[in-house]
Design an enzyme around this catalytic site. Structure first.
Site, PDB file in Angstrom:
ATOM      1  N   GLU A   1       0.834  -1.199   0.000  1.00 48.87           N
ATOM      2  CA  GLU A   1       0.000   0.000   0.000  1.00 48.87           C
ATOM      3  C   GLU A   1       0.874   1.257   0.000  1.00 48.87           C
ATOM      4  OE1 GLU A   1      -3.725   1.775   2.659  1.00 48.87           O
ATOM      5  OE2 GLU A   1      -2.225   0.511   3.628  1.00 48.87           O
TER       6      GLU A   1
ATOM      7  N   LYS B   1      -9.945   1.179  -2.090  1.00 46.91           N
ATOM      8  CA  LYS B   1     -10.044   0.667  -0.718  1.00 46.91           C
ATOM      9  C   LYS B   1     -11.418   0.980  -0.121  1.00 46.91           C
ATOM     10  CE  LYS B   1      -7.419   0.922   3.650  1.00 46.91           C
ATOM     11  NZ  LYS B   1      -6.237   1.559   4.298  1.00 46.91           N
TER      12      LYS B   1
ATOM     13  N   CYS C   1      -5.002  -3.410   3.088  1.00 48.75           N
ATOM     14  CA  CYS C   1      -4.679  -3.139   4.493  1.00 48.75           C
ATOM     15  C   CYS C   1      -5.854  -3.353   5.451  1.00 48.75           C
ATOM     16  CB  CYS C   1      -4.096  -1.733   4.610  1.00 48.75           C
ATOM     17  SG  CYS C   1      -3.128  -1.452   6.121  1.00 48.75           S
TER      18      CYS C   1
END
Length: 276
Positions: free
Chosen positions: A42, A114, A156
């Site tokens: 990321e 995300k 993440c």
């Protein structure tokens, strides 16, 4: 099939981060004719400051120099690249934390924004994280058809939400890439167990490519421990510390055997929630 994860210690210097990734790709151990899947972490080109700094480099997708630079690397080194994440301008003035998947010719195979934003308090030097101040959440799950198989995408903090991973499995995922920048505190406590849990639940290979170490003179510290986990929950390979490559051979036939012997998806009596 060989899978390679690059553990980075990215900074606020885009040029330095690009140079590091380029140098590592030039040294990538590989067989000449072997298909190669590469996963970056990321924020691979810009990391370590306040989230608002991402806005300085955000443009729309068509004009993004960060996107173009990563596409050129995939093309030059002839790899299928899960290109970590970069900031892409959103409609509301914030940015999407977007992961592109590039083919060996630099074309885009797929993209994912995300979904879950890291708005939490952590007992570290930063104390409070507010991704939603700068980032706009994505709107859909993504499974990409690649030459290596069906690849689900997460980033993440997404790893803490098993319903997302079940939805990726239901959409056909065989591998799930998780570019990440876990804090040292949360990574030490939860990173490995979360990766293994998502692998076991989905019966997918999980590819967790992480940031590691102190960034920008210690303003941020990340956990590292990039990891490849099998559909049985076994840690096939990991890199606890330092930067560089982590590699393993991935056998999708073993995945099919595990799913055939324990067909949990057909046994499951709860339907996954669908994103609207």
């Amino acid at each position: 099939m060989q899978v390679s994860l690059l553990q980075c210690q990215s900074s606020r210097s885009v040029s330095d981060n690009l140079a590091f990734i380029e140098s590592q790709l030039s040294q990538l151990p590989r067989q000449a004719d072997e298909p190669q899947l590469v996963v970056l972490p990321e924020c691979c080109l810009l990391f370590g400051g306040h989230e608002s700094q991402q806005l300085q480099y955000a443009t729309d997708a068509e004009q993004s120099p960060l996107k173009q630079a990563l596409a050129e690397l995939a093309k030059h080194h002839r790899v299928v690249m899960v290109a970590g994440s970069i900031p892409i301008l959103a409609e509301d003035g914030r940015v999407y934390n977007r992961c592109y998947v590039f083919d060996t010719d630099g074309s885009v195979l797929g993209q994912y924004d995300k979904l879950h934003l890291f708005d939490v308090e952590v007992s570290d030097g930063t104390k409070q994280y507010r991704e939603s101040d700068a980032f706009c959440p994505g709107k859909q799950i993504v499974v990409v058809d690649t030459p290596m198989g069906k690849l689900g995408l997460a980033i993440c903090y997404d790893i803490r939400f098993p319903d997302l991973f079940r939805a990726l499995r239901e959409a056909g995922a065989e591998l799930i890439a998780v570019p990440a920048a876990f804090t040292k505190v949360t990574g030490e406590a939860h990173w490995q167990v979360l990766l293994q849990a998502r692998a076991i639940e989905t019966q997918c290979f999980i590819l967790g490519a992480a940031q590691w170490g102190q960034h920008n003179q210690g303003s941020r510290e990340t956990w590292g421990q990039s990891m490849i986990v099998s559909p049985w929950g076994e840690v096939i390979a990991q890199k606890q510390q330092q930067t560089g490559w982590l590699q393993a051979e991935v056998d999708l036939q073993s995945l099919q055997r595990i799913r055939a012997k324990m067909p949990v998806m057909t046994h499951n009596r709860f339907a996954s929630p669908r994103l609207k």
